[in-house]
Design a protein around this motif. Structure first.
Motif, PDB file in Angstrom:
ATOM      1  N   THR A 234       9.679  31.896  81.955  1.00  0.00           N
ATOM      2  CA  THR A 234      10.399  32.810  83.749  1.00  0.00           C
ATOM      3  C   THR A 234      11.518  32.586  84.227  1.00  0.00           C
ATOM      4  N   GLY A 235      11.986  33.940  84.456  1.00  0.00           N
ATOM      5  CA  GLY A 235      12.738  34.196  85.801  1.00  0.00           C
ATOM      6  C   GLY A 235      12.635  33.517  86.801  1.00  0.00           C
ATOM      7  N   PRO A 236      13.028  33.515  88.058  1.00  0.00           N
ATOM      8  CA  PRO A 236      12.747  33.169  89.391  1.00  0.00           C
ATOM      9  C   PRO A 236      11.504  34.439  89.715  1.00  0.00           C
ATOM     10  N   VAL A 237      10.484  33.670  90.552  1.00  0.00           N
ATOM     11  CA  VAL A 237       9.291  34.540  90.593  1.00  0.00           C
ATOM     12  C   VAL A 237       8.237  33.604  91.862  1.00  0.00           C
ATOM     13  N   ALA A 238       7.611  34.247  92.422  1.00  0.00           N
ATOM     14  CA  ALA A 238       6.624  33.683  93.121  1.00  0.00           C
ATOM     15  C   ALA A 238       5.678  33.946  93.087  1.00  0.00           C
ATOM     16  N   ILE A 239       5.119  33.977  92.102  1.00  0.00           N
ATOM     17  CA  ILE A 239       3.765  34.095  91.365  1.00  0.00           C
ATOM     18  C   ILE A 239       3.249  32.382  89.792  1.00  0.00           C
ATOM     19  N   ASN A 240       2.450  32.309  89.759  1.00  0.00           N
ATOM     20  CA  ASN A 240       1.615  31.080  89.343  1.00  0.00           C
ATOM     21  C   ASN A 240       0.559  31.780  87.714  1.00  0.00           C
TER      22      ASN A 240
END
Ligand code: CTP
Length: 400
Positions: A234-240
């Motif tokens: 994954t690229g930069p994201v704010a989720i898990n």
């Protein structure tokens, strides 16, 4: 599929509680062990004696058994469960589950449960569509709980609308299908790309896009839930990811993503390319911050990023299934089919930015799935988690 499964059945205080007796009977008939946990209000609607007789186990309702002082451990119960069902689920219990108000045995058990949780709401139509109920159900979905939507029909108030608890037969079918699905991808490795990529211009600026990663993460969770070993690049994201079976590899640029995919693709039976890869990067990244004091604005020279899907298509081995996405604003079908051809994909999932509720940043998506063999499946606008289930269903069919 239910034989030997441990089911915690949470019953709350609504008129549909009478249907819980049938639910217990059907679960027990299918071979499950059922432990009933009732809220104090539920006992106004159905007696513990009925439920303990049908389940063959004393019903739990309080933190302590009154005459012996024995403590009922919600932690043990939460760990014992292979699934927890809350049926009927009133607006009040749904709100407590959504916000963690652990003032009864049912909600404490829910908070301790590691197993999948199914919630079958039952209430009057106006309560059902009140923004607080809608939001609380959305919260439960976002925790990974499964909502078994109520049916429309005549309600206890004699009003007609959505709010009738789903029939016990259908609830049992949902749970049975769930356990059936959880073995479908056992032993399979799935590689997924997700999120945006970020291409640095200088140490503070970058080129990227609005991808949130939600669709790719929903796919990773869905594949893991069905028993696959998932590698998620994954690229930069704010989720898990929510499922424990997901191995996550974080990357920033398309070049990094491409390298990670190249390293892992040979082992994978399924490769899903869901990332919104930036098509271009700057030819040379400036090591220092580009200053604005010059009169003329800088001209950035862009070069193409690698096409990861194309690389996967070229290196694909027999039997490997590859799935891509196409996000289009116009000429949707032609563009999607062209991408499936060029990238040698077995399936392409099209979403159009012209559709309301589809695309970047939303919780929902509306997709059309095109198979290489010509099959086309057009979907409704649904939660991304549900769209993920539809996509994985098609992948499972292809693997067969
Ligand atoms: N893709 C990829 N690597 C890229 C570009 C796209 O792996 N450098 C994948 C995406 O993950 C998606 C599919 O290819 O599964 C189509 O992506 P999309 O951006 O729609 O297509 P492009 O080939 O970039 O074409 P265009 O931007 O011209 O629409």
């Amino acid at each position: 599929m239910l034989a030997g499964k441990h089911i915690v059945l949470g019953i709350t205080g609504g008129i549909a509680a009478y249907k819980a007796a049938t639910l217990v009977r059907l679960l027990v008939k299918a071979g499950a062990e059922v432990q009933v946990v009732m809220t104090p209000n539920a006992r106004q609607f159905i007696t513990p004696v009925t439920l303990s007789t049908l389940s063959g186990k004393p019903v739990i309702s309080e933190f302590f058994t009154a005459n012996t002082g024995q403590w009922n451990s919600h932690v043990d119960l939460g760990l014992w469960a292979d699934a927890m069902i809350v049926a009927p689920a009133t607006a009040s219990t749904i709100a407590k589950m959504a916000t963690g108000v652990a003032d009864n045995m049912l909600v404490t058990t829910y908070l301790s449960a590691k197993a999948p949780v199914f919630v079958a709401p039952a209430m009057d139509l106006d309560m059902m569509r009140h923004p607080s109920t809608v939001r609380n159900l959305e919260l439960l979905r976002s925790y990974g709980n499964h909502i078994i939507e109520p049916a429309a029909g005549e309600l206890a108030s004699h009003l007609v609308g959505k709010g009738r608890m789903e029939e016990p037969e259908n609830i049992v079918r949902v749970i049975n299908d769930f356990f059936e699905q959880s073995a479908q991808l056992a032993g399979k490795r799935v590689l997924i790309t997700a999120g945006p990529t970020v291409e640095k211009i200088d140490p503070v600026r970058f080129i990227s896009n609005f991808s949130s990663g939600k669709m790719g993460f929903a796919l990773a969770d869905e594949c893991a839930r069905r028993g696959a070993q998932v590698t998620l690049v994954t690229g930069p994201v704010a989720i898990n990811a929510r499922q424990p079976g997901v191995e996550r590899i974080d990357v920033v640029s398309a070049d990094d993503m491409c390298k990670a995919v190249a390293r892992h693709m040979a082992d994978a039976q399924v490769v899903i390319l869901c990332a919104a890869v930036a098509d271009y990067k700057v030819a040379v990244m400036s090591e220092k911050k580009i200053k604005r004091e010059k009169d003329e604005a800088p001209v950035l020279q862009l070069v193409k990023n690698p096409d990861i899907a194309r690389m996967v298509g070229e290196q694909k081995r027999p039997g490997q299934v590859t799935v891509g996405f196409a996000l289009e604003t116009d000429n949707e079908e032609v563009n999607a089919l062209g991408k499936m051809e060029r990238k040698k994909l077995d399936m392409i999932v099209l979403n159009s930015l012209r559709d309301k509720g589809a695309g970047f940043q939303t919780h929902t998506n509306r997709v059309t799935i095109y198979h290489r063999n010509g099959d086309v499946i057009a979907g409704e606008c649904k939660a991304k988690t549900e769209v993920a289930a539809d996509i994985v269903e098609e992948i499972v069919k292809m693997l067969k």
